[in-house]
Scaffold this motif. Structure first.
Motif, PDB file in Angstrom:
ATOM      1  N   GLY A  93     -14.061   7.301 -11.984  1.00 57.32           N
ATOM      2  CA  GLY A  93     -13.926   6.235 -10.999  1.00 57.32           C
ATOM      3  C   GLY A  93     -12.486   5.786 -10.854  1.00 57.32           C
ATOM      4  N   TRP A  94     -11.783   5.677 -11.974  1.00 55.40           N
ATOM      5  CA  TRP A  94     -10.380   5.292 -11.953  1.00 55.40           C
ATOM      6  C   TRP A  94      -9.551   6.335 -11.207  1.00 55.40           C
ATOM      7  N   ARG A  95      -9.843   7.620 -11.473  1.00 52.14           N
ATOM      8  CA  ARG A  95      -9.118   8.699 -10.797  1.00 52.14           C
ATOM      9  C   ARG A  95      -9.339   8.660  -9.290  1.00 52.14           C
ATOM     10  N   ARG A  96     -10.583   8.404  -8.869  1.00 49.13           N
ATOM     11  CA  ARG A  96     -10.881   8.303  -7.436  1.00 49.13           C
ATOM     12  C   ARG A  96     -10.135   7.134  -6.802  1.00 49.13           C
ATOM     13  N   THR A  97     -10.097   6.008  -7.507  1.00 46.76           N
ATOM     14  CA  THR A  97      -9.403   4.832  -6.993  1.00 46.76           C
ATOM     15  C   THR A  97      -7.912   5.107  -6.829  1.00 46.76           C
ATOM     16  N   VAL A  98      -7.313   5.749  -7.803  1.00 42.93           N
ATOM     17  CA  VAL A  98      -5.890   6.072  -7.730  1.00 42.93           C
ATOM     18  C   VAL A  98      -5.621   7.028  -6.572  1.00 42.93           C
ATOM     19  N   ALA A  99      -6.460   8.040  -6.420  1.00 45.32           N
ATOM     20  CA  ALA A  99      -6.282   8.998  -5.323  1.00 45.32           C
ATOM     21  C   ALA A  99      -6.432   8.309  -3.970  1.00 45.32           C
ATOM     22  N   ARG A 100      -7.388   7.406  -3.857  1.00 45.63           N
ATOM     23  CA  ARG A 100      -7.601   6.674  -2.600  1.00 45.63           C
ATOM     24  C   ARG A 100      -6.393   5.798  -2.278  1.00 45.63           C
ATOM     25  N   ARG A 101      -5.857   5.117  -3.285  1.00 46.53           N
ATOM     26  CA  ARG A 101      -4.694   4.256  -3.056  1.00 46.53           C
ATOM     27  C   ARG A 101      -3.470   5.072  -2.656  1.00 46.53           C
ATOM     28  N   ARG A 102      -3.292   6.229  -3.287  1.00 49.14           N
ATOM     29  CA  ARG A 102      -2.157   7.077  -2.926  1.00 49.14           C
ATOM     30  C   ARG A 102      -2.289   7.590  -1.497  1.00 49.14           C
ATOM     31  N   ALA A 103      -3.492   7.970  -1.112  1.00 48.50           N
ATOM     32  CA  ALA A 103      -3.713   8.463   0.248  1.00 48.50           C
ATOM     33  C   ALA A 103      -3.452   7.363   1.265  1.00 48.50           C
ATOM     34  N   LEU A 104      -3.896   6.152   0.992  1.00 50.55           N
ATOM     35  CA  LEU A 104      -3.669   5.034   1.910  1.00 50.55           C
ATOM     36  C   LEU A 104      -2.199   4.637   1.964  1.00 50.55           C
ATOM     37  N   ALA A 105      -1.494   4.777   0.850  1.00 55.25           N
ATOM     38  CA  ALA A 105      -0.079   4.405   0.814  1.00 55.25           C
ATOM     39  C   ALA A 105       0.752   5.338   1.686  1.00 55.25           C
ATOM     40  N   ASP A 106       0.306   6.577   1.853  1.00 55.85           N
ATOM     41  CA  ASP A 106       1.052   7.542   2.650  1.00 55.85           C
ATOM     42  C   ASP A 106       0.817   7.390   4.148  1.00 55.85           C
ATOM     43  N   LEU A 107      -0.177   6.617   4.549  1.00 52.50           N
ATOM     44  CA  LEU A 107      -0.499   6.473   5.965  1.00 52.50           C
ATOM     45  C   LEU A 107       0.372   5.405   6.618  1.00 52.50           C
ATOM     46  N   THR A 108       0.655   5.610   7.889  1.00 52.47           N
ATOM     47  CA  THR A 108       1.417   4.623   8.661  1.00 52.47           C
ATOM     48  C   THR A 108       0.456   3.532   9.135  1.00 52.47           C
ATOM     49  N   PRO A 109       0.980   2.389   9.575  1.00 50.63           N
ATOM     50  CA  PRO A 109       0.088   1.335  10.092  1.00 50.63           C
ATOM     51  C   PRO A 109      -0.773   1.806  11.267  1.00 50.63           C
ATOM     52  N   ASP A 110      -0.234   2.670  12.120  1.00 49.35           N
ATOM     53  CA  ASP A 110      -1.028   3.199  13.233  1.00 49.35           C
ATOM     54  C   ASP A 110      -2.187   4.045  12.735  1.00 49.35           C
ATOM     55  N   GLN A 111      -1.931   4.860  11.731  1.00 52.86           N
ATOM     56  CA  GLN A 111      -3.003   5.692  11.175  1.00 52.86           C
ATOM     57  C   GLN A 111      -4.064   4.838  10.490  1.00 52.86           C
ATOM     58  N   PRO A 125      -7.610  -2.150   7.478  1.00 53.56           N
ATOM     59  CA  PRO A 125      -6.520  -3.093   7.727  1.00 53.56           C
ATOM     60  C   PRO A 125      -5.244  -2.600   7.046  1.00 53.56           C
ATOM     61  N   GLU A 126      -4.136  -3.098   7.510  1.00 50.96           N
ATOM     62  CA  GLU A 126      -2.859  -2.672   6.928  1.00 50.96           C
ATOM     63  C   GLU A 126      -2.853  -2.966   5.433  1.00 50.96           C
ATOM     64  N   ALA A 127      -2.324  -2.037   4.679  1.00 49.59           N
ATOM     65  CA  ALA A 127      -2.312  -2.170   3.228  1.00 49.59           C
ATOM     66  C   ALA A 127      -1.490  -3.388   2.824  1.00 49.59           C
ATOM     67  N   HIS A 128      -1.975  -4.110   1.853  1.00 52.51           N
ATOM     68  CA  HIS A 128      -1.250  -5.261   1.338  1.00 52.51           C
ATOM     69  C   HIS A 128      -0.160  -4.757   0.412  1.00 52.51           C
ATOM     70  N   ARG A 129       1.032  -4.910   0.863  1.00 51.38           N
ATOM     71  CA  ARG A 129       2.164  -4.496   0.053  1.00 51.38           C
ATOM     72  C   ARG A 129       2.919  -5.749  -0.362  1.00 51.38           C
ATOM     73  N   PRO A 130       3.415  -5.786  -1.563  1.00 54.76           N
ATOM     74  CA  PRO A 130       4.140  -6.977  -1.988  1.00 54.76           C
ATOM     75  C   PRO A 130       5.389  -7.189  -1.128  1.00 54.76           C
ATOM     76  N   ALA A 131       5.602  -8.406  -0.756  1.00 55.05           N
ATOM     77  CA  ALA A 131       6.772  -8.743   0.054  1.00 55.05           C
ATOM     78  C   ALA A 131       7.508  -9.890  -0.617  1.00 55.05           C
ATOM     79  N   LEU A 132       8.788  -9.828  -0.559  1.00 57.46           N
ATOM     80  CA  LEU A 132       9.621 -10.856  -1.165  1.00 57.46           C
ATOM     81  C   LEU A 132      10.158 -11.745  -0.054  1.00 57.46           C
ATOM     82  N   ASP A 133       9.672 -12.960  -0.002  1.00 56.70           N
ATOM     83  CA  ASP A 133      10.125 -13.925   1.005  1.00 56.70           C
ATOM     84  C   ASP A 133      11.120 -14.863   0.345  1.00 56.70           C
ATOM     85  N   ILE A 134      12.333 -14.818   0.838  1.00 62.74           N
ATOM     86  CA  ILE A 134      13.379 -15.687   0.293  1.00 62.74           C
ATOM     87  C   ILE A 134      13.691 -16.744   1.325  1.00 62.74           C
ATOM     88  N   LYS A 135      13.520 -17.958   0.943  1.00 62.41           N
ATOM     89  CA  LYS A 135      13.804 -19.066   1.853  1.00 62.41           C
ATOM     90  C   LYS A 135      15.300 -19.376   1.814  1.00 62.41           C
TER      91      LYS A 135
END
Length: 75
Positions: A29-47, A54-64
């Motif tokens: 199950g862990w291996r499937r999850t890792v493979a799924r996350r890697r596949a989604l990380a390689d896709l563009t927002p359009d894909q 939905p667009e993948a949640h990627r960490p963002a650094l907001d500096i005020k």
């Protein structure tokens, strides 16, 4: 004498078959999850929109503005 003695309960010195099966299932199950996350990380927002994900949640650094000044004044 051998007739009156009771045998000791069988003790296992390693993991039981059920726990080994569960560990293997968890690992798969862990291996499937890792493979799924890697596949989604390689896709563009359009894909991602094309497949209905939905667009993948990627960490963002907001500096005020003036953050360093505020932190230094708190010191």
């Amino acid at each position: 004498m051998a007739d009156t003695q009771t045998r000791a309960a069988r003790t296992s010195k390693g993991p039981s078959l059920k726990s080994v099966t569960m560990m293997i299932a968890d690992f798969r199950g862990w291996r499937r999850t890792v493979a799924r996350r890697r596949a989604l990380a390689d896709l563009t927002p359009d894909q991602l929109d094309d497949i209905g994900h939905p667009e993948a949640h990627r960490p963002a650094l907001d500096i005020k503005a003036r953050l360093i000044t505020n932190l230094m004044s708190m010191r």
